[in-house]
Design an enzyme around this catalytic site. Structure first.
Site, short mmCIF file in Angstrom:
data_model
loop_
_atom_site.label_atom_id
_atom_site.label_comp_id
_atom_site.label_asym_id
_atom_site.label_seq_id
_atom_site.Cartn_x
_atom_site.Cartn_y
_atom_site.Cartn_z
N ASN A 110 33.67 40.24 35.93
CA ASN A 110 34.92 39.50 35.67
C ASN A 110 34.79 38.76 34.35
O ASN A 110 33.69 38.47 33.90
CB ASN A 110 35.14 38.50 36.81
CG ASN A 110 36.42 37.72 36.67
OD1 ASN A 110 37.46 38.28 36.27
ND2 ASN A 110 36.40 36.45 36.96
N HIS A 112 36.27 35.17 32.57
CA HIS A 112 36.94 33.92 32.91
C HIS A 112 37.11 33.09 31.64
O HIS A 112 36.16 32.98 30.84
CB HIS A 112 36.11 33.15 33.95
CG HIS A 112 36.75 31.88 34.36
ND1 HIS A 112 37.84 31.84 35.21
CD2 HIS A 112 36.51 30.59 34.00
CE1 HIS A 112 38.23 30.58 35.36
NE2 HIS A 112 37.43 29.80 34.64
C1 GRF Z 1 42.16 36.38 30.62
O1 GRF Z 1 42.19 35.19 29.89
C2 GRF Z 1 41.04 36.36 31.62
O2 GRF Z 1 39.97 35.58 31.23
C3 GRF Z 1 41.69 35.72 32.83
O3 GRF Z 1 43.00 36.22 32.83
C4 GRF Z 1 43.39 36.55 31.50
C5 GRF Z 1 43.89 37.96 31.53
O4 GRF Z 1 44.56 38.32 30.36
N1 GRF Z 1 40.92 35.99 34.02
P1 GRF Z 1 45.00 39.83 30.09
O5 GRF Z 1 45.81 40.29 31.29
O6 GRF Z 1 43.75 40.62 29.90
O7 GRF Z 1 45.84 39.77 28.84
#
Ligand code: GRF
Length: 211
Positions: A110, A112
């Site tokens: 994941n 974050h």
């Molecule tokens: C990212 O900032 C990620 O860290 C978080 O959700 C966001 C997703 O953005 N978990 P995207 O859908 O990849 O543009």
């Protein structure tokens, strides 16, 4: 053979696009084999379609923060049918339950938008601003049964500017994520980084013996 990635997301899909770009340019020795979402009209599914990547919407069921059991089984079924080696969460807004963890042990990662263990959970950029932190960032980590608690694979800092809004800060964090996530996946897939319980170890460079 290139590793197969199954990417799960609920939102815009910018990390999925960055990972796919890295695969297509050969920077990342992998292929985005499948994109799955719990949100029917999500940007990530639209991007997958534009990029000719196999994709599907799976109805999440009755809960708000997790998949119900039949939805989870369908996610697992589709990921296994596509023979993915790694499950890559990119803005997937639901908790990963134990059946998924058992189906892909230490194979779910994941990203974050904070420097974990600070500011886990929702609204990480807003949390950092409200706390008055001067630096936050992005973290790639292995998924375990907790929320944003698994072994950390890679982190990069992003400075918080005076007057930042959560949205502006999150956009800068995302720009960092788009670089960090493909690099971290490359390290994992190539075996340069090994997961050892709560931590990870960078493997010594192996020279090919001269004949
Ligand atoms: C990212 O900032 C990620 O860290 C978080 O959700 C966001 C997703 O953005 N978990 P995207 O859908 O990849 O543009």
């Amino acid at each position: 053979m290139a590793a197969k990635l199954g990417i799960l997301g609920s939102g815009e899909g910018s990390n999925m696009a960055a990972i796919d770009d890295s695969c297509r340019s050969g920077v990342l020795a992998a292929e985005v084999a499948l994109v799955l979402s719990d949100v029917e009209d999500s940007g990530i599914l639209k991007l997958a379609k534009e990029r000719n990547i196999s994709h599907a919407y799976i109805a999440p069921g009755q809960y708000r923060t997790k998949l119900d059991d039949s939805a989870e089984s369908e996610f697992i079924r589709q990921l296994q049918a596509a023979a993915v080696d790694w499950v890559v969460l990119a803005g997937f807004m639901r908790i990963i339950k134990s059946n998924s963890l058992r189906a892909f042990p230490e194979r779910i990662v994941n990203i974050h938008p904070s420097l974990l263990p600070s500011f886990p959970g929702l609204g990480a950029a807003a949390q950092a601003i409200e706390f008055g932190a001067k630096v936050t960032g992005a973290t790639v980590h292995v998924v375990d049964q907790g929320i944003d608690t698994g072994a950390i694979i890679a982190q990069e800092a992003v400075r918080i500017e005076e007057g930042d809004t959560a949205q502006r800060l999150h956009e800068r964090i995302k720009a960092t994520e788009h670089r960090l996530y493909p690099q971290a996946l490359n390290d994992l897939i190539s075996g340069r980084i090994k997961i050892c319980g709560r931590t990870t170890q960078r493997q010594a460079w192996k020279r090919t013996p001269k004949s």
